[in-house]
Design a protein around this motif. Structure first.
Motif, PDB file in Angstrom:
ATOM      1  N   ARG A  50       0.677  -1.259   0.091  1.00  0.00           N
ATOM      2  CA  ARG A  50      -0.006   0.084  -0.072  1.00  0.00           C
ATOM      3  C   ARG A  50       1.051   1.307  -0.090  1.00  0.00           C
ATOM      4  NH1 ARG A  50      -5.378  -1.229   0.336  1.00  0.00           N
ATOM      5  NH2 ARG A  50      -5.910  -3.228   1.278  1.00  0.00           N
ATOM      6  N   LYS A  51       2.223   1.227  -0.220  1.00  0.00           N
ATOM      7  CA  LYS A  51       3.007   2.458  -0.169  1.00  0.00           C
ATOM      8  C   LYS A  51       2.807   3.071  -1.488  1.00  0.00           C
ATOM      9  CE  LYS A  51       6.890   2.150   2.596  1.00  0.00           C
ATOM     10  NZ  LYS A  51       8.503   1.859   2.581  1.00  0.00           N
ATOM     11  N   LYS A  52       3.110   4.479  -1.285  1.00  0.00           N
ATOM     12  CA  LYS A  52       2.765   5.115  -2.781  1.00  0.00           C
ATOM     13  C   LYS A  52       3.753   4.649  -3.436  1.00  0.00           C
ATOM     14  CE  LYS A  52       4.724   9.252  -1.324  1.00  0.00           C
ATOM     15  NZ  LYS A  52       4.800  10.884  -0.781  1.00  0.00           N
ATOM     16  N   GLU A  53       5.153   4.685  -3.110  1.00  0.00           N
ATOM     17  CA  GLU A  53       6.100   3.959  -4.398  1.00  0.00           C
ATOM     18  C   GLU A  53       6.238   2.770  -4.824  1.00  0.00           C
ATOM     19  OE1 GLU A  53       7.164   4.931  -0.893  1.00  0.00           O
ATOM     20  OE2 GLU A  53       7.320   7.144  -1.375  1.00  0.00           O
ATOM     21  N   TYR A  54       5.146   2.062  -4.228  1.00  0.00           N
ATOM     22  CA  TYR A  54       4.997   0.455  -4.579  1.00  0.00           C
ATOM     23  C   TYR A  54       5.006   0.255  -6.336  1.00  0.00           C
ATOM     24  CZ  TYR A  54       3.822  -4.276  -5.266  1.00  0.00           C
ATOM     25  OH  TYR A  54       3.852  -5.596  -5.282  1.00  0.00           O
ATOM     26  N   GLY A  55       5.777  -0.651  -6.570  1.00  0.00           N
ATOM     27  CA  GLY A  55       5.779  -1.101  -7.999  1.00  0.00           C
ATOM     28  C   GLY A  55       6.421   0.033  -9.007  1.00  0.00           C
ATOM     29  N   GLU A  56       7.066   1.070  -8.396  1.00  0.00           N
ATOM     30  CA  GLU A  56       7.970   2.123  -9.280  1.00  0.00           C
ATOM     31  C   GLU A  56       9.395   1.795  -9.037  1.00  0.00           C
ATOM     32  OE1 GLU A  56       6.921   6.052  -7.906  1.00  0.00           O
ATOM     33  OE2 GLU A  56       4.891   5.778  -8.283  1.00  0.00           O
ATOM     34  N   VAL A  57      10.009   2.222 -10.292  1.00  0.00           N
ATOM     35  CA  VAL A  57      11.523   1.864 -10.175  1.00  0.00           C
ATOM     36  C   VAL A  57      12.025   2.964  -9.466  1.00  0.00           C
ATOM     37  CG1 VAL A  57      13.579   1.762 -11.662  1.00  0.00           C
ATOM     38  CG2 VAL A  57      11.495   0.827 -12.678  1.00  0.00           C
ATOM     39  N   PRO A  58      13.055   2.501  -8.612  1.00  0.00           N
ATOM     40  CA  PRO A  58      13.794   3.566  -7.844  1.00  0.00           C
ATOM     41  C   PRO A  58      14.550   4.651  -8.368  1.00  0.00           C
ATOM     42  CG  PRO A  58      14.227   1.366  -6.678  1.00  0.00           C
ATOM     43  CD  PRO A  58      13.561   1.130  -8.022  1.00  0.00           C
ATOM     44  N   PHE A  59      14.911   5.615  -7.896  1.00  0.00           N
ATOM     45  CA  PHE A  59      15.386   6.781  -8.370  1.00  0.00           C
ATOM     46  C   PHE A  59      16.969   6.470  -8.984  1.00  0.00           C
ATOM     47  CE2 PHE A  59      18.093  10.464  -8.460  1.00  0.00           C
ATOM     48  CZ  PHE A  59      17.545  11.371  -9.707  1.00  0.00           C
ATOM     49  N   TYR A  60      17.486   5.713  -8.305  1.00  0.00           N
ATOM     50  CA  TYR A  60      19.010   5.333  -8.652  1.00  0.00           C
ATOM     51  C   TYR A  60      19.030   4.348  -9.605  1.00  0.00           C
ATOM     52  CZ  TYR A  60      18.811   1.075  -5.791  1.00  0.00           C
ATOM     53  OH  TYR A  60      18.277  -0.381  -5.401  1.00  0.00           O
ATOM     54  N   LEU A  61      17.964   3.680  -9.709  1.00  0.00           N
ATOM     55  CA  LEU A  61      18.124   2.543 -10.823  1.00  0.00           C
ATOM     56  C   LEU A  61      17.355   3.232 -12.257  1.00  0.00           C
ATOM     57  CD1 LEU A  61      16.488  -0.532  -9.346  1.00  0.00           C
ATOM     58  CD2 LEU A  61      18.844  -0.229 -10.104  1.00  0.00           C
ATOM     59  N   GLN A  62      16.943   4.412 -12.132  1.00  0.00           N
ATOM     60  CA  GLN A  62      16.450   5.107 -13.266  1.00  0.00           C
ATOM     61  C   GLN A  62      17.799   5.897 -13.710  1.00  0.00           C
ATOM     62  OE1 GLN A  62      13.616   7.818 -11.999  1.00  0.00           O
ATOM     63  NE2 GLN A  62      11.973   6.340 -11.871  1.00  0.00           N
ATOM     64  N   GLU A  63      18.628   6.262 -12.829  1.00  0.00           N
ATOM     65  CA  GLU A  63      19.705   6.867 -13.410  1.00  0.00           C
ATOM     66  C   GLU A  63      20.810   5.967 -14.187  1.00  0.00           C
ATOM     67  OE1 GLU A  63      21.726   8.672 -10.088  1.00  0.00           O
ATOM     68  OE2 GLU A  63      20.374  10.435  -9.854  1.00  0.00           O
ATOM     69  N   VAL A  64      20.859   4.569 -13.543  1.00  0.00           N
ATOM     70  CA  VAL A  64      21.702   3.613 -13.930  1.00  0.00           C
ATOM     71  C   VAL A  64      21.277   3.271 -15.450  1.00  0.00           C
ATOM     72  CG1 VAL A  64      22.524   1.166 -13.693  1.00  0.00           C
ATOM     73  CG2 VAL A  64      22.723   2.757 -11.840  1.00  0.00           C
ATOM     74  N   LYS A  65      19.649   2.878 -15.517  1.00  0.00           N
ATOM     75  CA  LYS A  65      19.134   2.504 -16.716  1.00  0.00           C
ATOM     76  C   LYS A  65      19.372   3.707 -17.982  1.00  0.00           C
ATOM     77  CE  LYS A  65      15.263  -0.190 -15.485  1.00  0.00           C
ATOM     78  NZ  LYS A  65      14.096  -0.429 -15.463  1.00  0.00           N
ATOM     79  N   SER A  66      19.548   4.969 -17.490  1.00  0.00           N
ATOM     80  CA  SER A  66      19.765   6.030 -18.463  1.00  0.00           C
ATOM     81  C   SER A  66      21.162   5.908 -18.734  1.00  0.00           C
ATOM     82  CB  SER A  66      19.359   7.440 -17.854  1.00  0.00           C
ATOM     83  OG  SER A  66      20.079   7.748 -16.677  1.00  0.00           O
ATOM     84  N   GLN A  67      22.327   5.623 -17.945  1.00  0.00           N
ATOM     85  CA  GLN A  67      23.483   5.609 -18.238  1.00  0.00           C
ATOM     86  C   GLN A  67      23.849   4.520 -19.048  1.00  0.00           C
ATOM     87  OE1 GLN A  67      25.673   5.333 -14.295  1.00  0.00           O
ATOM     88  NE2 GLN A  67      25.430   7.390 -14.062  1.00  0.00           N
ATOM     89  N   ILE A  68      23.066   3.250 -19.006  1.00  0.00           N
ATOM     90  CA  ILE A  68      23.254   2.183 -19.927  1.00  0.00           C
ATOM     91  C   ILE A  68      22.632   2.326 -21.088  1.00  0.00           C
ATOM     92  CG2 ILE A  68      22.472  -0.095 -20.184  1.00  0.00           C
ATOM     93  CD1 ILE A  68      22.682  -0.551 -17.113  1.00  0.00           C
ATOM     94  N   ALA A  69      21.798   3.105 -21.200  1.00  0.00           N
ATOM     95  CA  ALA A  69      20.752   3.542 -22.547  1.00  0.00           C
ATOM     96  C   ALA A  69      21.497   4.413 -23.263  1.00  0.00           C
ATOM     97  CB  ALA A  69      19.484   4.144 -22.359  1.00  0.00           C
ATOM     98  N   ALA A  70      22.465   5.325 -22.672  1.00  0.00           N
ATOM     99  CA  ALA A  70      23.317   6.101 -23.271  1.00  0.00           C
ATOM    100  C   ALA A  70      24.609   5.590 -23.951  1.00  0.00           C
ATOM    101  CB  ALA A  70      23.828   7.343 -22.273  1.00  0.00           C
ATOM    102  N   GLU A  71      24.946   4.434 -22.966  1.00  0.00           N
ATOM    103  CA  GLU A  71      26.216   3.706 -23.553  1.00  0.00           C
ATOM    104  C   GLU A  71      25.638   2.763 -24.811  1.00  0.00           C
ATOM    105  OE1 GLU A  71      27.786   1.409 -20.504  1.00  0.00           O
ATOM    106  OE2 GLU A  71      28.282   3.145 -19.198  1.00  0.00           O
ATOM    107  N   TYR A  72      24.612   2.311 -24.860  1.00  0.00           N
ATOM    108  CA  TYR A  72      24.060   1.492 -25.849  1.00  0.00           C
ATOM    109  C   TYR A  72      23.755   2.435 -27.219  1.00  0.00           C
ATOM    110  CZ  TYR A  72      22.978  -2.865 -23.811  1.00  0.00           C
ATOM    111  OH  TYR A  72      23.194  -3.988 -22.894  1.00  0.00           O
TER     112      TYR A  72
END
Length: 181
Positions: A50-72
């Motif tokens: 029931r937390k409001k952040e449930y099911g969302e990707v954490p902020f630090y993982l969003q940064e990592v995903k964006s870095q990986i996407a930039a490398e790709y």
């Protein structure tokens, strides 16, 4: 022989302080206290669903995903450039090759002199000297490999896209000038 006299009253009082005796049965006392006490209040369990952040990707993982996407994206752009032929090669001119060979040979001579000074000692004393000797050996091998590659002409050099375009433009201008003459 005693240094100071000790009375029996003092000794009796002293023994009462240190040898406290009680007629209480502590096992029975603890059992009764535990039987009569109320159980501790149950802690409310957090419902993490029931937390409001449930099911969302954490902020630090969003940064990592964006870095990986930039490398790709960068790797994809390099592949496109290489497939499109934008990474062009050119023949290294003879004066440039001779100049590079001379500088490599002088660098090899400099490192070789340093290496000879290190190996002149009969025993290497410190870890730093051992590391320096290994470093010199690696550098000498690298430079020898480069010299071998440069000694077998023709030598091709990969041009960055800007330099390749400039060379193409220069070649086109030279061809136009030759046609005009």
């Amino acid at each position: 022989m005693r240094l100071f006299p000790v009375s029996r009253a003092f000794f009796a009082r002293f023994s009462q302080i240190h040898g406290v005796k009680s007629g209480m049965n502590f096992v029975r006392y603890n059992a009764i206290i535990n039987l009569l006490s109320r159980p501790p209040a149950a802690k409310k369990e957090k419902n993490f669903l029931r937390k409001k952040e449930y099911g969302e990707v954490p902020f630090y993982l969003q940064e990592v995903k964006s870095q990986i996407a930039a490398e790709y994206d960068f790797v994809r752009s390099l592949r496109r450039q290489s497939q499109a032929g934008k990474l062009q090669t050119r023949l290294m001119e003879e004066p440039e090759r001779q100049q590079l060979l001379a500088s490599l040979r002088s660098k090899w001579q400099q490192i070789n002199n340093e290496y000879q000074n290190l190996t002149f000692k009969s025993q290497i004393d410190t870890i730093g000297q051992e590391r320096r000797k290994d470093f010199c050996e690696q550098q000498l091998l690298k430079i020898e490999g480069f010299i071998d590659k440069l000694n077998s002409p023709p030598v091709r050099v990969v041009c960055p896209p800007d330099e390749a375009q400039q060379q193409q433009q220069q070649q086109q201008q030279q061809q136009q000038q030759q046609q005009q003459q």
